[in-house]
Design a protein around this motif. Sequence first.
Motif: not given
Length: 285
Positions: A87-96
């Motif tokens: 799976s893949y995850v788009l992390s909001t730690s570096r994305v607004a």
Amino acid sequence: MTVFDDESEPIVLAPKPRRLLALLAVNADRAVSVNALVQELWGSNPPRTATATIQTYIGQVRRTIAEALRKSAGEVADEILITEGSSYVLSTSRVALDITEYELLAEAGSAAVQRGEFVRGSELLHQAVALWRGPALVNVEAGELLGARIVHLDESLLCTQEHRIYADLQRGAHHRLVPELTELTARHPLHENFHRHLMLALYRCGRRAESLAVMRRLRARLVEELGLEPSPFLVQMEQDILRGEPSLDRTRPRPVEQCSGRQQDRVAVRSMVHHLSRPTMQPAG
């Protein structure tokens, strides 16, 4: 969907990587399986090379983000677009993401209204609705999974608007609400809560005849199109207006109404704007 780098310059992606990123963005911080990505891009007829093609598209998205943020593709893989098993995850730690900002504001605003903090709730819900730039994901060709998410966003926006209008009525802003509610009832001609709010706003503005006319038009449409009578709460509102019920003139805390269950007209909302940026959360702009 519009993607910006940390200098607010737009990032260009090919259609299928763009759709892949859109699905990851609306599921930010949650793992999206390769199978889900394949389903979104090709439905029930994927090519034999689907898994390898997904990996290629992920690589393209990572390189594009890396170039935009002046990072290496490895850093993007470690911090932003992360692999978790299959799976893949788009992390909001570096994305607004403005969709994330919208959901936080909508949740906080609705909670404030529930507590009877109508001014604070209205302010937060106004901010949430203001993040919308038009139909959600209108510039992304949506497959089955994105299409379902668009329906969710549609319902979420309508509920947020209902809660915000309720809060504004409770704080006595009925004069300002009449034009907006007139437009909303025209766009959603079977949405009972919007009609009830318009009836109350008109009544409080001293426009009782127009308020009752709203009910007549809605009743005629419901009977003609669905063979249904208005819901009991709308009939009660009509009777209260006819009697000049004093409680209609008072803004007082009452239980927050649930979103209307009778919404036969579906106006697709397809478009939140996604930002790639430094760690700080920013509304779309």
